[in-house]
Scaffold this motif. Sequence first.
Motif, mmCIF file in Angstrom:
data_model
loop_
_atom_site.group_PDB
_atom_site.id
_atom_site.type_symbol
_atom_site.label_atom_id
_atom_site.label_comp_id
_atom_site.label_asym_id
_atom_site.label_seq_id
_atom_site.Cartn_x
_atom_site.Cartn_y
_atom_site.Cartn_z
ATOM 1 N N ASP A 323 0.799 -1.226 0.000
ATOM 2 C CA ASP A 323 0.000 0.000 0.000
ATOM 3 C C ASP A 323 0.832 1.277 0.000
ATOM 4 O OD1 ASP A 323 0.814 -0.735 2.409
ATOM 5 O OD2 ASP A 323 -1.156 -0.784 3.391
ATOM 6 N N VAL A 324 2.030 1.177 -0.557
ATOM 7 C CA VAL A 324 2.810 2.399 -0.716
ATOM 8 C C VAL A 324 3.225 2.498 -2.185
ATOM 9 C CG1 VAL A 324 5.043 1.345 -0.106
ATOM 10 C CG2 VAL A 324 4.707 3.747 0.268
ATOM 11 N N GLU A 325 3.131 3.714 -2.744
ATOM 12 C CA GLU A 325 3.629 3.871 -4.126
ATOM 13 C C GLU A 325 5.002 4.516 -4.056
ATOM 14 O OE1 GLU A 325 1.693 6.404 -7.013
ATOM 15 O OE2 GLU A 325 1.447 8.027 -5.559
ATOM 16 N N VAL A 326 5.920 3.973 -4.862
ATOM 17 C CA VAL A 326 7.292 4.470 -4.819
ATOM 18 C C VAL A 326 7.704 4.934 -6.217
ATOM 19 C CG1 VAL A 326 9.705 3.901 -4.291
ATOM 20 C CG2 VAL A 326 7.861 2.862 -2.952
ATOM 21 N N GLY A 327 8.164 6.173 -6.309
ATOM 22 C CA GLY A 327 8.621 6.712 -7.596
ATOM 23 C C GLY A 327 10.050 7.201 -7.474
ATOM 24 N N ILE A 328 10.807 7.045 -8.551
ATOM 25 C CA ILE A 328 12.221 7.464 -8.521
ATOM 26 C C ILE A 328 12.539 8.313 -9.752
ATOM 27 C CG2 ILE A 328 14.629 6.670 -8.533
ATOM 28 C CD1 ILE A 328 13.729 4.202 -7.044
ATOM 29 N N ALA A 329 13.070 9.511 -9.517
ATOM 30 C CA ALA A 329 13.501 10.378 -10.619
ATOM 31 C C ALA A 329 15.004 10.604 -10.487
ATOM 32 C CB ALA A 329 12.771 11.722 -10.558
ATOM 33 N N CYS A 330 15.776 10.103 -11.441
ATOM 34 C CA CYS A 330 17.237 10.263 -11.379
ATOM 35 C C CYS A 330 17.616 11.666 -11.846
ATOM 36 C CB CYS A 330 17.925 9.246 -12.273
ATOM 37 S SG CYS A 330 17.606 7.568 -11.740
ATOM 38 N N GLY A 331 18.821 12.086 -11.480
ATOM 39 C CA GLY A 331 19.243 13.444 -11.796
ATOM 40 C C GLY A 331 19.731 13.647 -13.212
ATOM 41 N N SER A 332 20.189 12.565 -13.851
ATOM 42 C CA SER A 332 20.754 12.757 -15.191
ATOM 43 C C SER A 332 20.796 11.436 -15.943
ATOM 44 C CB SER A 332 22.176 13.308 -15.090
ATOM 45 O OG SER A 332 23.029 12.319 -14.536
ATOM 46 N N ARG A 333 21.045 11.541 -17.232
ATOM 47 C CA ARG A 333 21.201 10.326 -18.048
ATOM 48 C C ARG A 333 22.425 9.554 -17.595
ATOM 49 N NH1 ARG A 333 22.689 12.296 -22.681
ATOM 50 N NH2 ARG A 333 22.316 10.589 -24.114
ATOM 51 N N GLN A 334 23.446 10.274 -17.179
ATOM 52 C CA GLN A 334 24.653 9.591 -16.709
ATOM 53 C C GLN A 334 24.291 8.660 -15.550
ATOM 54 O OE1 GLN A 334 27.936 11.588 -14.214
ATOM 55 N NE2 GLN A 334 28.865 11.479 -16.238
ATOM 56 N N VAL A 335 23.486 9.168 -14.623
ATOM 57 C CA VAL A 335 23.088 8.356 -13.471
ATOM 58 C C VAL A 335 22.313 7.128 -13.945
ATOM 59 C CG1 VAL A 335 21.665 8.331 -11.381
ATOM 60 C CG2 VAL A 335 23.081 10.337 -11.886
ATOM 61 N N ILE A 336 21.350 7.346 -14.820
ATOM 62 C CA ILE A 336 20.539 6.212 -15.293
ATOM 63 C C ILE A 336 21.410 5.197 -16.023
ATOM 64 C CG2 ILE A 336 18.646 5.510 -16.821
ATOM 65 C CD1 ILE A 336 17.240 7.992 -16.214
ATOM 66 N N ASN A 337 22.313 5.679 -16.858
ATOM 67 C CA ASN A 337 23.172 4.755 -17.597
ATOM 68 C C ASN A 337 23.990 3.886 -16.644
ATOM 69 O OD1 ASN A 337 22.236 5.647 -20.008
ATOM 70 N ND2 ASN A 337 23.913 7.088 -20.376
ATOM 71 N N MET A 338 24.466 4.489 -15.582
ATOM 72 C CA MET A 338 25.255 3.712 -14.615
ATOM 73 C C MET A 338 24.387 2.684 -13.894
ATOM 74 S SD MET A 338 27.555 6.781 -13.127
ATOM 75 C CE MET A 338 28.642 5.804 -12.113
ATOM 76 N N LEU A 339 23.161 3.099 -13.578
ATOM 77 C CA LEU A 339 22.256 2.170 -12.889
ATOM 78 C C LEU A 339 21.866 1.014 -13.805
ATOM 79 C CD1 LEU A 339 19.917 4.803 -11.167
ATOM 80 C CD2 LEU A 339 21.722 3.470 -10.055
#
Length: 643
Positions: A323-339
Amino acid sequence: MKKQAMNVVEKILATHLVEGDPKRDAEIGIRIDQTLTQDATGTMAYLQFESMGVKRVKNDLAVSYVDHNTVQIGFENADDHDFLQSVAKKFGIVYSKAGNGICHQLHLERFGKPGTTLLGSDSHTPTGGGIGQIAIGAGGIDIAVAMAGGAFHIPTPKVRAIVLKGKLRKGVSAKDVILKVLEKFGTKGNVGWIFEYTGPGVATLDVPSRATITNMGAELGVTTSVFPSDAVTRQFLAAQGRAKDFAKIVADRGAKYDDEFVVDLSKVEPMMAAPHSPGNVVTVRSKQGTKVNQILIGSCTNSSYRDIRTVALYLKGKHVADDVEVGIACGSRQVINMLAKDGSLAILHSAGCRMLENACGFCIGAHMSPRTGAVSLRTNNRNFEGRSGTKSAQVYLVSPETAAASALTGKVELPTRKPVATVQSPKKFPVDDSMFLYRATAGRGVPGAKLVRGPNIAPVPKGEPLARDLKGVCAIKVGDKITTDHIMPAGARLKFRSNVPEYAKFVFEPCDPKFHDKCLVNKGKGLANVIVAGESYGQGSSREHAALCPMYLGVKAVFAKSIERIHRANLVNFGIVPFVFENPRDYDRVSAGDALDLKGIRAAVEGDGVLTVKGARGTFRVKTSLSDRERRLILCGGLLASL
Ligand code: MIC
Ligand code: SF4
């Protein structure tokens, strides 16, 4: 001769001073090396820059980011993006396309340079302090002036040393440190200060952690916050392929400060800011077990690789509570690419997180508004009432560690109970600058480039010279800690940022939806609108619309108990006189709708700043203390009118 020992602030300001003497004057002018804008404030900054008639930007580097208005319901946002891109091409500005990331994270990664000055049309520009920049947030028109080669003026700063000792425990991070500082100093009363972080604990914090601290320093209302540039900074820049941008800037032994506050990092415990102010700080322990409905991670405060990777480590092999919704917004494409590369993205997806666009998004209430009465834990930096888009929501600001630990149970949890390993700073960040356009023509522009203007781009209104006498009316009376989110709401209204007549319809919408109409009626009768407010009026964002739109509605003066720095500067820039009550108790003698006689207002501004006002319940005095430069601006109707 022995050189005087200097702190980091003094060192950087000394190499940038162009007006005034910090030993003598209350205000100094500094040269600005870099500027940044984001789309929500940028359109207006560039419209103003255009109206100055300058051919190309004159500072070292100007970057235009698109990160706020990326929802694109209707044509308005996209029109703004097109306009901004055409401006960048024409005037020699680097353009960061929507989807590239959030301005502060991107600037830290790719452009911030130790020892330089950065001026940004966003109050969280001090993020650059994490890399040893004097980085300051200001209104768009100040950025326009800086891009045209003009100086930026700040009150001669007092510098407070925040001495860090020891090392953080596992599960405790930079967010807890800045919340600790906010607990001590609050969100008001810090105007004119710069907080300089020093002491042996500094070396234990990586650059993204330092940037989290300087970013949220904005909530203190200080001019900026800064860390030294040391071996940790050098390593970060080298890992970004920018070793040549490094310069060592540390305080000299024996450097002096106006004040000092010691934080023992080893004693900091997980902290949170409770509704509805970042200064309302409590321990996580005190709220442990509180049921949570929504958890949002990211925004410019906590969206680095270090932050989101840490969240992934907490959620690895587990699932968020039902019953919790979790959203994640990364700071940059660099961050997403690393993840993506290290498997974190798969972990977060499998754990049931909603991956959001790497943009401001939820932080500014552009989407993800929680349900009625929800408890929402967020890693961003502001929890003003209603900013999430849901007035009844209870928003708490927490670290990524607390957010992640709580996501697993749907209740506020202590992240120190089962902490994960500390994420090490990468040796090499994957660099991809392909969404930064016009790097090759930065500073020059592309000859023949034309501006593209959709119907949402309206001309900028100009102010009028201040009249000798004014007959006024109290158009609204508000209480303490009125934020720019009250004055000029963002969220669903954000798309009108480049259209003042349209945006002005929503001034004070959360306090009095009829404000716009009333003001226009008063204006039609030749009456000056006056805003009456309590303490810390205008805290929060740098949005100059909170002054520009009231100016458009005929507001000529603010009477407050106190006014926050950026907003005060914006009022001056738009020719609105920022008065404070000489006796704060006189606030009680004015009610909304009262006639106010501002006879002699021009002479007051020209002279000692004191004005005697005849109100419905007797006379009282208000005062303003202006520098010569500010006085000139107000008398002629604001900065744009002065050019
Ligand atoms: C904010 O956090 O409120 C904003 C949106 O980034 C603002 C800028 C704006 O109002 O456009 C800020 O902090 O300056
Ligand atoms: Fe964007 Fe929020 Fe940061 Fe403002 S505080 S720049 S809205 S992420």
